[in-house]
Design an enzyme around this catalytic site. Structure first.
Site, PDB file in Angstrom:
ATOM      1  N   CYS A   8       1.302  23.545  29.762  1.00 49.14           N
ATOM      2  CA  CYS A   8       0.838  22.839  28.646  1.00 49.14           C
ATOM      3  C   CYS A   8       0.361  21.578  29.373  1.00 49.14           C
ATOM      4  CB  CYS A   8       1.910  22.632  27.608  1.00 49.14           C
ATOM      5  SG  CYS A   8       2.571  24.306  26.993  1.00 49.14           S
ATOM      6  N   GLY A  26      -3.576  25.014  29.328  1.00 53.20           N
ATOM      7  CA  GLY A  26      -3.089  25.834  28.193  1.00 53.20           C
ATOM      8  C   GLY A  26      -4.329  26.456  27.134  1.00 53.20           C
ATOM      9  N   ASN A  64       5.547  19.158  27.577  1.00 52.58           N
ATOM     10  CA  ASN A  64       5.005  20.007  28.702  1.00 52.58           C
ATOM     11  C   ASN A  64       6.408  20.169  29.579  1.00 52.58           C
ATOM     12  OD1 ASN A  64       3.544  19.609  31.965  1.00 52.58           O
ATOM     13  ND2 ASN A  64       3.848  21.469  30.977  1.00 52.58           N
ATOM     14  N   GLY A  65       6.722  21.471  29.743  1.00 59.28           N
ATOM     15  CA  GLY A  65       7.951  21.821  30.541  1.00 59.28           C
ATOM     16  C   GLY A  65       8.767  22.761  30.011  1.00 59.28           C
ATOM     17  N   TYR A 108      -1.474  24.970  42.430  1.00 56.16           N
ATOM     18  CA  TYR A 108      -2.263  25.705  41.390  1.00 56.16           C
ATOM     19  C   TYR A 108      -2.557  25.065  40.023  1.00 56.16           C
ATOM     20  CZ  TYR A 108      -3.340  29.686  38.086  1.00 56.16           C
ATOM     21  OH  TYR A 108      -3.951  30.540  37.474  1.00 56.16           O
TER      22      TYR A 108
END
Length: 494
Positions: free
Chosen positions: A27, A53, A128-129, A268
């Site tokens: 995200c 996302g 995020n996470g 990535y």
């Protein structure tokens, strides 16, 4: 992002999806304080973070009196391209989120930022996470009478802040953070301030920027570039920042730990033009490819990237090896998952709809295919078959990271271990399955060297790399049985 539910990733995402053989991008978060066009700026920032996302996006703004929320399923551009939508988000402060769920349903109630009225006033938050004890905390809170509206672990933070007995909001926020495990980059907003926090190991990224004197918190520097903002610094691991009219306050409420950022941000997740840990991501990926060429050379006629994620590493491989770089695979960027029909024919044609062989480059040549990773191996196998049909004389596959053998509990949508091809097969068995003439992965030390390290310090690893090694850097209370099984498998393998 996400657990808080007992739905597995394999229930949420179809194995026949074109992207099912690749890792999902977690995200992205963005927040700005004090700008008259806060919501519009936030929407632009989320556009730059779209790669993190694609399932949903949301923005919450504050106009000095009220909070305003707009949350939508789909892409940022679809949700926030209309002026009328931005006009419904007035105020000089806003935070936003672009979502990819690691678990849980893709439904509107899970779209962030989440908002609640607390005893101290309104509080909006996104992150995020993944909180690796989020499900454990959720069960405890429900047992104590808490009522949850979503299945996102972000909601756990709302409840922990609400139940804290501290007086000041920032103390309630840090009290909540002290109870969670895992990886996170939080951006939140009250009726007075914007807050940000990065997990104690700095696994997930968070940076501070500035636009005409207005502070910004966001996942990547590319979100600063799109709006012409200035990069100030990275938020340190374990740091909590409070942004208000009086300026920026930095707190270090937790014991100091050595940072261990996620290696997959470099391999990535992050956009190539972002700067992470002082490294330009594109340049790191080229160095990864060059290191791969040194470790696993091959006699070939052309280097072919698997687009798009394999492109920088393929360029590095080509430059180091002297083998010409060519676009032997052409990607169609306009194919969505809804276009694929759930029939056998649709599944068989799925890869061809997204990737096409460039026969003029491939036919009669020995090719080196370069990709960033192999997860399940299903899509890679189909691409290899497509290259054979296009007339490739030999196919040598080179992977720009080590074999992925272990599950992730920190926000990456990674399949269960039994679906990770490298956890079930040797390198030669994978090569046979894919149908290639040779296969090689980058070594773990090679990956560290590409990031300027002499190699992996096994006693004190410099990065988070559990998906390769099985060594989890934090407690993972929600997954103790799974993790212990994986760690024992690693010991047996050693």
């Amino acid at each position: 992002m996400a657990p808080g539910s007992q739905i597995s990733p394999d229930q949420c995402h179809d194995d026949d999806d074109l992207d099912a053989d690749h890792l999902r991008e977690e995200c992205g978060v963005f927040g700005i304080f004090g700008h008259p066009d806060a919501a519009a700026i936030t929407a632009l920032g989320l556009h730059a973070l779209q790669h993190r996302g694609q399932e949903a996006a949301g923005i919450v703004s504050f106009d000095g009196q009220r909070f305003h929320s707009e949350r939508r399923l789909g892409l940022v551009g679809d949700a926030f391209s209309k002026a009328s939508t931005i006009e419904r988000l007035p105020g000089r402060a806003a935070i936003g989120h672009t979502r990819y769920s690691t678990t849980g349903e893709t439904i509107l109630r899970n779209v962030q930022p989440l908002f609640a009225e607390l005893g101290t006033g309104g509080f909006a938050v996104c992150h995020n996470g993944n909180l690796s004890n989020g499900l454990t905390l959720r069960r405890q809170l429900i047992g104590e009478g808490a009522i949850f509206q979503a299945t996102s672990d972000t909601e756990v933070i709302l409840h922990l802040v609400a139940r804290s007995r501290r007086n000041r909001f920032v103390d309630r926020f840090t009290d909540a953070l002290s109870q969670v495990e895992g990886a996170y980059a939080f951006v939140g907003m009250t009726n007075k301030k914007m807050v940000g926090a990065r997990d104690p190991l700095g696994i997930r990224p968070l940076v501070l920027g500035d636009l005409d004197g207005c502070p910004i918190l966001t996942s990547e520097t590319c979100a600063l570039d799109i709006i012409g903002a200035r990069f100030v610094r990275e938020i340190a691991n374990g740091e909590v920042v409070i942004v208000g009219p009086e300026g920026i306050e930095s707190l270090r409420p937790f014991p100091a730990l050595r940072p261990r950022p996620c290696l997959f941000e470099y391999v990535y997740f992050s956009r190539p033009d972002s700067v992470l840990g002082g490294h330009n991501v594109y340049e790191v990926r080229k160095k990864i490819g060059a290191t791969l060429a040194i470790e696993s050379p091959v006699q070939a006629d052309v280097v072919v990237p698997v687009p798009d994620s394999g492109v920088p590493a393929a360029i590095g491989f080509s430059q180091q090896s002297g083998i010409p770089y060519e676009l032997g695979i052409i990607r169609n960027h306009y194919v969505g998952r809804t276009f694929i029909q759930p029939s056998q024919t649709g599944r068989e044609l799925g890869v061809r709809m997204k990737h096409s062989a460039n026969k003029a480059v491939v036919a009669g040549r020995r090719i080196v295919m370069v990709d960033d990773s192999i997860v399940r191996g299903t899509t890679s196998r189909k691409i290899v078959a497509m290259m054979r049909e296009a007339g490739a004389a030999e196919i040598h596959f080179r992977i720009a990271c080590p074999p992925i053998k272990f599950a992730d509990y920190y926000g990456i949508d990674m399949p269960s271990q039994d679906k990770l091809i490298a956890a079930r097969m040797s390198v030669q068995e994978i090569a046979d399955y894919l149908g290639v003439d040779s296969l090689a992965f980058l070594s773990i030390d090679g990956l560290y060297r590409a990031l300027g390290q002499p190699g992996r310090n096994n006693a004190m690893p410099q990065f988070t790399d559990h998906y390769f090694t099985g060594e989890y850097p934090t407690p993972i209370s929600d997954h103790l049985g799974e993790a212990s099984k994986q760690i024992s498998l690693l010991a047996e393998a050693g």
